[in-house]
Design a protein around this motif. Structure first.
Motif, PDB file in Angstrom:
ATOM      1  N   ILE A 272       0.870  -1.170  -0.072  1.00 16.95           N
ATOM      2  CA  ILE A 272       0.167   0.008  -0.003  1.00 16.95           C
ATOM      3  C   ILE A 272       0.914   1.042   0.059  1.00 16.95           C
ATOM      4  CG2 ILE A 272      -1.619   1.394   1.438  1.00 16.95           C
ATOM      5  CD1 ILE A 272      -2.831  -1.030   2.288  1.00 16.95           C
ATOM      6  N   GLY A 273       1.924   1.315   0.861  1.00 18.01           N
ATOM      7  CA  GLY A 273       2.635   2.400   1.052  1.00 18.01           C
ATOM      8  C   GLY A 273       4.083   2.980   0.306  1.00 18.01           C
ATOM      9  N   PHE A 274       4.565   1.969  -0.225  1.00 19.88           N
ATOM     10  CA  PHE A 274       5.904   2.297  -0.882  1.00 19.88           C
ATOM     11  C   PHE A 274       5.874   3.167  -1.998  1.00 19.88           C
ATOM     12  CE2 PHE A 274      10.441   0.676  -1.073  1.00 19.88           C
ATOM     13  CZ  PHE A 274      10.722   1.250  -2.156  1.00 19.88           C
ATOM     14  N   GLN A 275       4.890   2.985  -2.986  1.00 13.15           N
ATOM     15  CA  GLN A 275       5.019   4.057  -4.210  1.00 13.15           C
ATOM     16  C   GLN A 275       4.244   5.330  -4.051  1.00 13.15           C
ATOM     17  OE1 GLN A 275       5.934   2.055  -7.948  1.00 13.15           O
ATOM     18  NE2 GLN A 275       5.311   0.496  -7.228  1.00 13.15           N
ATOM     19  N   TRP A 276       4.043   5.519  -2.714  1.00 10.69           N
ATOM     20  CA  TRP A 276       3.041   6.946  -2.593  1.00 10.69           C
ATOM     21  C   TRP A 276       3.799   7.845  -3.209  1.00 10.69           C
ATOM     22  CZ3 TRP A 276      -1.177   8.447   1.408  1.00 10.69           C
ATOM     23  CH2 TRP A 276      -1.792   7.179   1.754  1.00 10.69           C
ATOM     24  N   ASN A 277       5.033   8.033  -3.298  1.00 10.19           N
ATOM     25  CA  ASN A 277       6.168   9.236  -3.756  1.00 10.19           C
ATOM     26  C   ASN A 277       5.816   9.191  -5.335  1.00 10.19           C
ATOM     27  OD1 ASN A 277       8.348   7.521  -5.480  1.00 10.19           O
ATOM     28  ND2 ASN A 277       8.267   6.524  -3.507  1.00 10.19           N
ATOM     29  N   THR A 278       5.267   8.320  -5.969  1.00 13.75           N
ATOM     30  CA  THR A 278       4.942   8.232  -7.538  1.00 13.75           C
ATOM     31  C   THR A 278       4.165   9.563  -7.708  1.00 13.75           C
ATOM     32  OG1 THR A 278       5.332   5.856  -7.767  1.00 13.75           O
ATOM     33  CG2 THR A 278       3.965   7.153  -9.531  1.00 13.75           C
ATOM     34  N   SER A 418      -2.538   3.008  -4.240  1.00 15.51           N
ATOM     35  CA  SER A 418      -2.585   4.011  -5.669  1.00 15.51           C
ATOM     36  C   SER A 418      -3.838   4.740  -5.540  1.00 15.51           C
ATOM     37  CB  SER A 418      -2.308   3.289  -6.818  1.00 15.51           C
ATOM     38  OG  SER A 418      -1.292   2.597  -6.973  1.00 15.51           O
ATOM     39  N   CYS A 419      -4.946   4.246  -5.107  1.00 13.10           N
ATOM     40  CA  CYS A 419      -5.977   4.938  -5.281  1.00 13.10           C
ATOM     41  C   CYS A 419      -5.840   6.078  -4.184  1.00 13.10           C
ATOM     42  CB  CYS A 419      -7.274   3.952  -4.873  1.00 13.10           C
ATOM     43  SG  CYS A 419      -9.040   4.902  -4.677  1.00 13.10           S
ATOM     44  N   ILE A 420      -5.627   5.788  -3.028  1.00 15.92           N
ATOM     45  CA  ILE A 420      -5.642   6.462  -1.686  1.00 15.92           C
ATOM     46  C   ILE A 420      -4.712   7.742  -2.015  1.00 15.92           C
ATOM     47  CG2 ILE A 420      -5.037   6.829   0.650  1.00 15.92           C
ATOM     48  CD1 ILE A 420      -5.912   4.109   1.069  1.00 15.92           C
ATOM     49  N   SER A 421      -3.291   7.325  -2.487  1.00 19.43           N
ATOM     50  CA  SER A 421      -2.578   8.332  -2.739  1.00 19.43           C
ATOM     51  C   SER A 421      -2.742   9.366  -4.014  1.00 19.43           C
ATOM     52  CB  SER A 421      -1.026   7.610  -3.143  1.00 19.43           C
ATOM     53  OG  SER A 421      -1.063   6.937  -4.408  1.00 19.43           O
ATOM     54  N   PHE A 422      -3.435   8.734  -4.926  1.00 17.59           N
ATOM     55  CA  PHE A 422      -3.900   9.727  -6.146  1.00 17.59           C
ATOM     56  C   PHE A 422      -4.920  10.399  -5.380  1.00 17.59           C
ATOM     57  CE2 PHE A 422      -1.551   6.916  -9.083  1.00 17.59           C
ATOM     58  CZ  PHE A 422      -0.859   8.180 -10.132  1.00 17.59           C
ATOM     59  N   GLY A 423      -5.810   9.971  -4.488  1.00 17.34           N
ATOM     60  CA  GLY A 423      -6.947  10.844  -3.994  1.00 17.34           C
ATOM     61  C   GLY A 423      -6.218  11.845  -3.169  1.00 17.34           C
ATOM     62  N   ILE A 424      -5.120  11.637  -2.536  1.00 19.82           N
ATOM     63  CA  ILE A 424      -4.689  12.781  -1.806  1.00 19.82           C
ATOM     64  C   ILE A 424      -4.045  13.876  -2.879  1.00 19.82           C
ATOM     65  CG2 ILE A 424      -2.781  13.290  -0.132  1.00 19.82           C
ATOM     66  CD1 ILE A 424      -3.424  10.910   1.221  1.00 19.82           C
ATOM     67  N   MET A 432       5.025  19.667  -0.338  1.00 16.23           N
ATOM     68  CA  MET A 432       5.670  19.573   0.670  1.00 16.23           C
ATOM     69  C   MET A 432       4.910  18.523   1.775  1.00 16.23           C
ATOM     70  SD  MET A 432       8.587  19.291   2.465  1.00 16.23           S
ATOM     71  CE  MET A 432       9.500  20.763   2.241  1.00 16.23           C
ATOM     72  N   VAL A 433       3.675  18.904   1.747  1.00 17.84           N
ATOM     73  CA  VAL A 433       2.741  17.925   2.645  1.00 17.84           C
ATOM     74  C   VAL A 433       2.792  16.438   2.129  1.00 17.84           C
ATOM     75  CG1 VAL A 433       0.135  17.546   3.253  1.00 17.84           C
ATOM     76  CG2 VAL A 433       1.235  19.714   3.661  1.00 17.84           C
ATOM     77  N   ILE A 437       3.722  12.977   3.684  1.00 18.87           N
ATOM     78  CA  ILE A 437       3.114  11.931   3.827  1.00 18.87           C
ATOM     79  C   ILE A 437       3.795  10.634   3.305  1.00 18.87           C
ATOM     80  CG2 ILE A 437       0.849  10.746   3.117  1.00 18.87           C
ATOM     81  CD1 ILE A 437      -0.321  13.491   3.383  1.00 18.87           C
ATOM     82  N   SER A 438       4.339  10.827   1.890  1.00 15.45           N
ATOM     83  CA  SER A 438       5.102   9.683   1.274  1.00 15.45           C
ATOM     84  C   SER A 438       6.075   9.173   2.191  1.00 15.45           C
ATOM     85  CB  SER A 438       5.321  10.012   0.039  1.00 15.45           C
ATOM     86  OG  SER A 438       4.437  10.597  -0.803  1.00 15.45           O
ATOM     87  N   PHE A 439       6.867  10.095   2.641  1.00 13.29           N
ATOM     88  CA  PHE A 439       7.871   9.622   3.592  1.00 13.29           C
ATOM     89  C   PHE A 439       7.483   8.819   4.881  1.00 13.29           C
ATOM     90  CE2 PHE A 439      12.346  11.839   4.925  1.00 13.29           C
ATOM     91  CZ  PHE A 439      12.822  10.487   5.591  1.00 13.29           C
TER      92      PHE A 439
END
Length: 495
Positions: A272-278, A418-424, A432-433, A437-439
């Motif tokens: 779920i969390g690794f590729q939030w930085n994308t 990906s759904c949650i991260s693209f939603g944010i 920066m925010v 969050i990705s970090f």
């Protein structure tokens, strides 16, 4: 029916189940031509699937690697991508079941129908400002991607012999990355004169849409599994007929049992969390980079992703280290490197976000290498993570049935992230925010993933044997396969 299909239908027996050792000698068949054996071979079908992946997700990646699908602002496209992945959370499982019911080829064809409308929606938005079409395109892309993900992997890994699966997976994924490389190479000359911030030329979309339209005719050429012919003349099995006996309740029970195993549920955080930085990287490129720098970024990202696939594919097959040692060393490398790059990017974001006047990063400007380099390293590490996760799953499970369920779970939880991260990313939060969050999300994944890494065995496990499948049943299955293969070899011309 085309003349090609008529020739193949005449040369390949349609009812392979008639070949029964207990029913007397098989009816003599017309010897297969060299063309038919090549056309029906696993290698040719895997190449077709790789080319389909090149025209569909490969081109999608090429567009999104420019940041926000090439648009000037990221929010609408991020919302559309959130919708895409939201549909995939449920769609991957649904189409996985459908592929067992109606056939993997039909599901593959469905998977080629929704990507081009998404790219067309970006073109219409880029040129005319239409917004609703982008959301509609995100929905069609979500449905198509669910079908494609459920079918292409099954064909790439299931059509060939076990000894060839690594090679075929490399062909499939390599051709997919070629889509991003060629797509980005097309975009760069079309936008090379634009050294300011903004959106890419709408001509870019027309070329890429034309490439995506090739997916459907390629899918029509793929052979159904029962018509695949191996080198020794044996045919593929018709899994659709045998799996129709399995109820949805049984499939759900197997999936739930697999998810409850430590090896799987401890992977959920990193999936779920690794590729939030994308998502952050897309915002980063649209906010600070010129158009031509963004297209250059898409090209270089494709190159480093390909290099990551080649390097890790070679490295994971080395015989110098045991699997447990290799897993621990690779994960330690990823943790240390990702934490360092995140720290570097926080410094970059602080520098560029606080700049006044607003900075435009172009390759002719001083300091471009610093801004560009961190983004490229992120792309390399993201692709490396992708391969590492699939390698970890393959290190635990040996039988294809369990691997298929495991991969569907992997992609389901990736889609949730990906759904949650693209939603944010669709919300108007500061870059920066989004980066913080990705970090934080990556930091959360470290403990559970480390636990999984320390559980990696030297050899994978066949869960069917663990569940107590009798040796008599196994021997019966193998004897049936040998008898069937012997009968089918009678129709193959000897050298």
């Amino acid at each position: 029916m085309s003349s090609l299909e008529k020739e193949i239908a005449a040369e390949v027996p349609k009812d392979q189940e008639a070949v029964n050792p207990g029913a007397g000698p098989a009816t003599p068949q017309k010897p297969l031509s060299r063309f038919t054996r090549c056309y029906r071979s696993p290698l040719f079908n895997v190449i077709l699937v790789g080319l389909i992946s090149f025209t569909q997700p490969g081109i999608w990646n090429a567009l999104n690697s420019t940041g926000a699908g090439g648009q000037q602002e990221p929010y609408l496209v991020n919302g559309s991508n959130a919708l895409t992945y939201g549909l995939m959370v449920f769609g991957c499982t649904i189409f996985g079941v459908l592929s067992n019911r109606i056939g993997v080829k039909k599901v593959l064809i469905i998977g080629t129908l929704g990507y081009a409308p998404y790219s067309a929606s970006l073109y219409v938005n880029n040129r005319y400002g239409t917004e609703w079409f982008v959301l509609f395109g995100g929905a069609t892309c979500g449905i198509a991607a669910s079908a494609l993900w459920a079918s292409e992997g099954a064909i790439a890994l299931g059509y060939g012999d076990v000894k060839d699966r690594g090679k075929y997976a490399g062909i499939w994924l390599g051709l997919r990355e070629l889509g991003q490389l060629i797509g980005a190479a097309i975009q760069l000359p079309l936008n090379v004169s634009t050294s300011s911030r903004g959106k890419v030329s709408y001509t870019t979309y027309l070329v890429l849409i034309a490439l995506q339209c090739l997916g459907l005719p390629l899918a029509l050429l793929v052979s159904p599994p029962e018509k695949v012919i191996h080198k020794d003349g044996t045919r593929g099995q018709n899994d659709t007929k045998s799996k129709k006996k399995t109820t949805l309740e049984e499939e759900a029970r197997k999936t739930w049992a697999l998810l409850k195993r430590k090896q799987m549920f401890l992977l959920i955080p990193i999936l779920i969390g690794f590729q939030w930085n994308t998502v952050y990287l897309g915002i980063y490129m649209t906010k600070y980079f010129s158009v031509r720098a963004r297209t250059l970024g898409a090209l270089v990202s494709g190159i480093v992703a390909t290099l990551a696939n080649i390097f890790w594919g070679w490295f994971y097959d080395l015989k110098y280290f045991g699997r447990p040692t290799l897993a621990k060393a690779c994960w330690a490398f990823f943790v240390v490197t990702m934490l360092a790059v995140f720290g570097w990017q926080v410094a970059n974001e602080k520098l560029y976000g606080d700049s006044n006047p607003r900075v435009t990063l172009d390759w002719e400007n001083p300091g471009f290498g610093r801004a560009f380099g961190s983004m490229i390293i992120f792309r390399f590490l993201n692709e490396s993570h992708y391969m590492f996760m699939y390698w970890i799953v393959g290190a635990f499970f040996d039988d294809l049935e369990t691997l298929t369920l495991a991969v569907s779970l992997v992609r389901t939880f990736e889609s949730i992230g990906s759904c949650i991260s693209f939603g944010i990313g669709a919300a108007s939060v500061s870059p920066m925010v989004n980066l913080i969050i990705s970090f934080a999300m990556f930091g959360i994944t470290i403990p559970a993933t480390s636990w999984v890494v320390f559980m990696v065995p030297e050899r994978p496990v066949d869960l069917r044997k663990e569940d107590g499948q009798s040796s008599t049943e196994t021997e019966s299955i193998e004897a049936s396969k040998v008898a069937t293969q012997a009968a089918e070899l009678s129709s193959v011309p000897r050298p």
